[in-house]
Write a protein that holds these residues in place. Structure first.
Motif, PDB file in Angstrom:
ATOM      1  N   ALA A 304       1.090  -1.154   0.185  1.00 26.74           N
ATOM      2  CA  ALA A 304      -0.041  -0.052  -0.365  1.00 26.74           C
ATOM      3  C   ALA A 304       0.831   0.752  -0.036  1.00 26.74           C
ATOM      4  O   ALA A 304       1.795   1.119   0.913  1.00 26.74           O
ATOM      5  CB  ALA A 304      -0.644  -0.462   1.566  1.00 26.74           C
ATOM      6  N   ASN A 305       0.136   2.269  -0.561  1.00 27.79           N
ATOM      7  CA  ASN A 305       1.599   2.733  -0.576  1.00 27.79           C
ATOM      8  C   ASN A 305      -0.011   5.102  -0.106  1.00 27.79           C
ATOM      9  O   ASN A 305      -0.575   4.414   0.636  1.00 27.79           O
ATOM     10  CB  ASN A 305       1.651   3.622  -2.283  1.00 27.79           C
ATOM     11  N   THR A 306       0.787   5.259   0.630  1.00 29.65           N
ATOM     12  CA  THR A 306       0.379   6.844   0.949  1.00 29.65           C
ATOM     13  C   THR A 306      -0.342   7.632   0.147  1.00 29.65           C
ATOM     14  O   THR A 306      -0.821   8.960   1.152  1.00 29.65           O
ATOM     15  CB  THR A 306       1.305   7.528   2.069  1.00 29.65           C
ATOM     16  N   ILE A 307      -0.102   7.667  -0.708  1.00 31.58           N
ATOM     17  CA  ILE A 307      -0.564   8.240  -1.921  1.00 31.58           C
ATOM     18  C   ILE A 307      -1.728   8.430  -2.863  1.00 31.58           C
ATOM     19  O   ILE A 307      -3.267   9.436  -2.434  1.00 31.58           O
ATOM     20  CB  ILE A 307       0.144   9.130  -3.220  1.00 31.58           C
ATOM     21  N   SER A 308      -2.320   6.912  -3.363  1.00 28.77           N
ATOM     22  CA  SER A 308      -3.434   6.228  -4.052  1.00 28.77           C
ATOM     23  C   SER A 308      -3.990   5.715  -2.987  1.00 28.77           C
ATOM     24  O   SER A 308      -3.721   5.004  -2.273  1.00 28.77           O
ATOM     25  CB  SER A 308      -3.265   6.009  -5.430  1.00 28.77           C
ATOM     26  N   ALA A 309      -5.238   5.873  -2.932  1.00 29.14           N
ATOM     27  CA  ALA A 309      -6.483   4.824  -2.021  1.00 29.14           C
ATOM     28  C   ALA A 309      -6.034   3.136  -2.847  1.00 29.14           C
ATOM     29  O   ALA A 309      -6.159   3.031  -3.457  1.00 29.14           O
ATOM     30  CB  ALA A 309      -6.843   5.582  -2.020  1.00 29.14           C
ATOM     31  N   SER A 310      -6.387   2.442  -1.846  1.00 33.61           N
ATOM     32  CA  SER A 310      -6.272   1.026  -1.543  1.00 33.61           C
ATOM     33  C   SER A 310      -6.862   0.170  -2.492  1.00 33.61           C
ATOM     34  O   SER A 310      -8.221   0.687  -2.325  1.00 33.61           O
ATOM     35  CB  SER A 310      -5.936   0.421  -0.868  1.00 33.61           C
ATOM     36  N   VAL A 311      -6.783  -0.206  -3.745  1.00 35.54           N
ATOM     37  CA  VAL A 311      -7.733  -0.923  -4.525  1.00 35.54           C
ATOM     38  C   VAL A 311      -8.480  -2.033  -4.051  1.00 35.54           C
ATOM     39  O   VAL A 311      -7.653  -3.057  -4.544  1.00 35.54           O
ATOM     40  CB  VAL A 311      -8.170  -0.851  -6.182  1.00 35.54           C
ATOM     41  N   THR A 312      -9.334  -2.220  -3.042  1.00 33.88           N
ATOM     42  CA  THR A 312     -10.028  -3.912  -2.424  1.00 33.88           C
ATOM     43  C   THR A 312     -11.097  -3.489  -2.624  1.00 33.88           C
ATOM     44  O   THR A 312     -11.937  -2.661  -2.117  1.00 33.88           O
ATOM     45  CB  THR A 312      -8.935  -3.781  -0.858  1.00 33.88           C
ATOM     46  N   ASP A 313     -11.422  -5.275  -2.027  1.00 35.75           N
ATOM     47  CA  ASP A 313     -12.969  -4.864  -1.516  1.00 35.75           C
ATOM     48  C   ASP A 313     -13.442  -4.558  -0.124  1.00 35.75           C
ATOM     49  O   ASP A 313     -14.349  -4.935  -0.082  1.00 35.75           O
ATOM     50  CB  ASP A 313     -13.272  -7.012  -0.905  1.00 35.75           C
ATOM     51  N   SER A 314     -12.629  -4.025   0.433  1.00 39.18           N
ATOM     52  CA  SER A 314     -12.705  -4.151   1.456  1.00 39.18           C
ATOM     53  C   SER A 314     -13.748  -2.542   1.517  1.00 39.18           C
ATOM     54  O   SER A 314     -13.567  -1.550   0.684  1.00 39.18           O
ATOM     55  CB  SER A 314     -11.749  -3.791   2.549  1.00 39.18           C
ATOM     56  N   THR A 315     -13.915  -2.528   3.216  1.00 37.94           N
ATOM     57  CA  THR A 315     -14.404  -1.061   3.137  1.00 37.94           C
ATOM     58  C   THR A 315     -13.441   0.467   3.919  1.00 37.94           C
ATOM     59  O   THR A 315     -13.171  -0.011   5.203  1.00 37.94           O
ATOM     60  CB  THR A 315     -16.074  -0.582   4.167  1.00 37.94           C
ATOM     61  N   GLN A 316     -13.417   0.958   2.862  1.00 36.42           N
ATOM     62  CA  GLN A 316     -11.430   1.426   3.216  1.00 36.42           C
ATOM     63  C   GLN A 316     -11.958   3.103   4.741  1.00 36.42           C
ATOM     64  O   GLN A 316     -11.355   3.450   4.610  1.00 36.42           O
ATOM     65  CB  GLN A 316     -10.848   2.238   1.983  1.00 36.42           C
ATOM     66  N   ASN A 317     -13.443   3.086   4.395  1.00 36.19           N
ATOM     67  CA  ASN A 317     -13.655   4.108   5.799  1.00 36.19           C
ATOM     68  C   ASN A 317     -14.064   3.439   7.480  1.00 36.19           C
ATOM     69  O   ASN A 317     -13.492   4.593   7.503  1.00 36.19           O
ATOM     70  CB  ASN A 317     -15.167   4.777   5.501  1.00 36.19           C
ATOM     71  N   ASN A 318     -13.761   1.909   7.388  1.00 35.58           N
ATOM     72  CA  ASN A 318     -12.819   1.716   8.804  1.00 35.58           C
ATOM     73  C   ASN A 318     -12.256   1.912   9.232  1.00 35.58           C
ATOM     74  O   ASN A 318     -10.794   2.045   8.617  1.00 35.58           O
ATOM     75  CB  ASN A 318     -13.036  -0.289   8.622  1.00 35.58           C
ATOM     76  N   PRO A 319     -11.600   1.737  10.004  1.00 33.72           N
ATOM     77  CA  PRO A 319     -10.937   2.249  10.860  1.00 33.72           C
ATOM     78  C   PRO A 319      -9.618   2.029  10.953  1.00 33.72           C
ATOM     79  O   PRO A 319      -9.915   0.200  10.398  1.00 33.72           O
ATOM     80  CB  PRO A 319     -10.205   2.672  12.014  1.00 33.72           C
ATOM     81  N   ILE A 320      -8.172   2.004  11.019  1.00 34.46           N
ATOM     82  CA  ILE A 320      -6.960   1.136  10.941  1.00 34.46           C
ATOM     83  C   ILE A 320      -6.114   1.258  12.272  1.00 34.46           C
ATOM     84  O   ILE A 320      -6.161   2.772  12.812  1.00 34.46           O
ATOM     85  CB  ILE A 320      -5.791   1.327   9.639  1.00 34.46           C
ATOM     86  N   ILE A 321      -5.552   0.830  12.997  1.00 40.32           N
ATOM     87  CA  ILE A 321      -4.638   0.894  14.343  1.00 40.32           C
ATOM     88  C   ILE A 321      -3.937   1.191  14.346  1.00 40.32           C
ATOM     89  O   ILE A 321      -3.159  -0.558  14.064  1.00 40.32           O
ATOM     90  CB  ILE A 321      -6.069   0.399  15.424  1.00 40.32           C
ATOM     91  N   TRP A 322      -2.859   2.130  13.935  1.00 43.06           N
ATOM     92  CA  TRP A 322      -1.446   1.734  13.917  1.00 43.06           C
ATOM     93  C   TRP A 322      -0.819   0.495  15.540  1.00 43.06           C
ATOM     94  O   TRP A 322      -1.108   1.447  16.453  1.00 43.06           O
ATOM     95  CB  TRP A 322      -1.187   3.021  13.980  1.00 43.06           C
ATOM     96  N   LEU A 323       0.137   0.418  14.751  1.00 43.98           N
ATOM     97  CA  LEU A 323       0.967  -0.846  15.832  1.00 43.98           C
ATOM     98  C   LEU A 323       1.534   0.082  16.806  1.00 43.98           C
ATOM     99  O   LEU A 323       2.198   1.669  16.642  1.00 43.98           O
ATOM    100  CB  LEU A 323       1.515  -1.478  15.276  1.00 43.98           C
ATOM    101  N   GLU A 324       1.574   0.327  18.409  1.00 47.94           N
ATOM    102  CA  GLU A 324       2.493   0.753  18.750  1.00 47.94           C
ATOM    103  C   GLU A 324       2.788   0.671  19.646  1.00 47.94           C
ATOM    104  O   GLU A 324       2.900  -1.760  20.058  1.00 47.94           O
ATOM    105  CB  GLU A 324       1.248   1.441  20.145  1.00 47.94           C
TER     106      GLU A 324
END
Length: 348
Positions: A304-324
Motif C-alpha cells: 500500500a502507498n500513502t498517495i492513492s487509495a488501496s483498491v480492495t473489496d474492503s470498506t476503506q472508511n473502517n479504521p486502521i489502528i497503527w501499531l504501538e
C-alpha cells in the motif's frame, strides 16, 4: 617511431590523463546518500531516476528485520532509513534520529487524508518536531475464500465462527494476536493491556485454536496452504502484499477491513542522527512521495502507498489502528507459547 610521433603520443597521453582526472573529480564531487531500507521500498528504477535528477549517488543497504535495522543504525553510517512507527520510538529515545524540516517535504500535502495530520499518528511527532514521514503500510485485514464464504465478513470475530472449524489460517505471533483480541473485546488500548485483560485474551485465543488449521509464518506459506486445503478465512498479517500473492496464485478471494478496525504497521522515512546530508535526505523523502514513485510500491510490490487509495473489496472508511510498542511483550510471548502448545482454557 619518429621524435615528432613520440612527442605527439606523450602529449596525447598527458591530455587523456588530465581528462580522466577531471572526470574522476567530477564523479567524486557527486553527493552520496546512504539509504537503509527494506526490499521493494527503493528498487533499481526508483534509485536510478533519483540519481539522474539530483546528480547524486545512492548507496542502498537492505535490512531483513527490526533487529537488523537497529544493529545497522547503531553500528553504521546512514543518512535516511525506513522504520515502522512502533520501532521509531527507541530511535528517538536514544537520539539516533533527528527532526525533519517539513518545509522541504511539499509532497506531504498530496498524501491521503489519514496521513495528513501527523500529530494524530502515534510516535511521529514529539514536542512539535516531526521525526518521520509515512511511506508505506499494511493493514492486517481479513482475507476470505469466495467459494466458501458467500457473504463478506464484517468482523474478525468470524474467525471464531464454528462454521469454519479447521478452515482458518492465523498468524504465529504473540503481539498482534493479543492486540487483535483486545480490539474485539473493546479494550481501550490493546497495546497496553493489564494482566487480567491478557488472561481473558488468552482464553479467547485458546478458543480460536479449535478453528485454526495452523498458524502460518510467511505469506508464501499461507499461499501454499490455501492452495492445498479448503481454507475459508486468513488473518492477513501481510495485508495487500499477501492479497496480491494469493490472487497471482489463482485464489478467488476477497479482503475486508473489519468494522472494529484493523491493526496496521506504518513504515516511514526517518533521518539518521549521523547524517551530514539532511537536505539531500529530505529531497529523497519528498521524491518518494511523488505519485508515480509511491504507486510503484503497489503496482510492482503489492504494498500500500500513502498517495492513492488501496483498491480492495474492503470498506476503506473502517479504521486502521497503527501499531504501538506493547506493554509487557515477554508476558504476551509466554502466554502465546502456552496457547499454541495446547494448554486448555481452564489453565488461563
Amino acid at each position: 617511431m619518429s621524435i615528432i610521433a613520440k612527442r605527439y603520443a606523450t602529449a596525447l597521453t598527458y591530455f587523456l590523463t588530465i581528462i580522466c582526472l577531471a572526470t574522476s573529480n567530477w564523479v567524486s564531487a557527486k553527493e552520496t546518500l546512504r539509504v537503509l531500507t527494506w526490499d521493494g521500498y527503493a528498487d533499481n528504477e526508483v534509485v536510478s531516476a533519483f540519481e539522474q535528477r539530483f546528480d547524486a549517488t545512492i548507496e542502498r543497504t537492505l535490512v531483513t528485520s527490526d533487529d537488523d535495522l537497529w544493529q545497522k543504525i547503531n553500528s553504521g553510517s546512514y543518512d535516511v532509513f525506513a522504520v515502522n512507527t512502533a520501532e521509531l520510538q527507541r530511535y528517538i529515545d536514544q537520539g539516533l534520529s533527528k527532526p525533519i524540516n517539513m518545509a522541504n517535504i511539499p509532497n506531504h500535502a498530496q498524501q491521503l487524508p489519514r496521513f495528513q495530520n501527523l500529530q494524530a499518528i502515534p510516535g511521529l511527532v514529539r514536542q512539535n518536531d516531526t521525526y518521520a514521514i509515512p511511506y508505506t503500510y499494511s493493514e492486517m485485514g481479513l482475507i476470505y475464500n469466495r467459494k466458501l464464504v458467500k457473504t463478506a465478513p464484517q468482523s474478525m470475530a468470524a474467525m471464531w465462527d464454528a462454521a469454519y472449524r479447521g478452515r482458518v489460517l492465523a498468524f504465529n505471533t504473540s503481539n498482534h494476536n493479543f492486540s487483535l483480541v483486545g480490539l474485539l473485546l473493546g479494550v481501550p488500548n490493546p497495546f497496553r493491556m493489564t494482566a487480567p485483560q491478557l488472561q481473558q485474551t488468552a482464553r479467547e485465543l485458546v478458543k480460536l485454536r479449535r478453528n485454526v488449521l495452523t498458524f502460518y509464518a510467511t505469506a508464501e506459506e499461507a499461499t501454499r496452504l490455501f492452495a492445498k486445503y479448503d481454507i475459508a478465512l486468513i488473518f492477513g498479517n501481510y495485508g495487500t502484499q499477501q492479497l496480491k500473492a494469493l490472487r497471482e496464485a489463482g485464489a478467488d478471494i476477497g479482503y475486508v477491513i473489519p468494522r472494529e478496525g484493523a491493526l496496521a504497521w506504518l513504515d516511514c522515512w526517518a533521518i539518521s542522527r549521523n547524517s551530514l546530508k539532511q537536505e539531500l535526505a529530505e529531497k529523497w523523502i519528498n521524491y518518494t512521495l511523488e505519485k508515480t514513485v509511491s504507486e510503484r510500491l503497489s503496482l510492482q510490490h503489492g504494498l500500500a502507498n500513502t498517495i492513492s487509495a488501496s483498491v480492495t473489496d474492503s470498506t476503506q472508511n473502517n479504521p486502521i489502528i497503527w501499531l504501538e510498542p506493547t506493554l509487557n511483550p515477554l508476558t504476551r510471548k509466554t502466554l502465546w507459547d502456552r496457547i499454541i502448545s495446547g494448554e486448555a482454557p481452564e489453565a488461563f
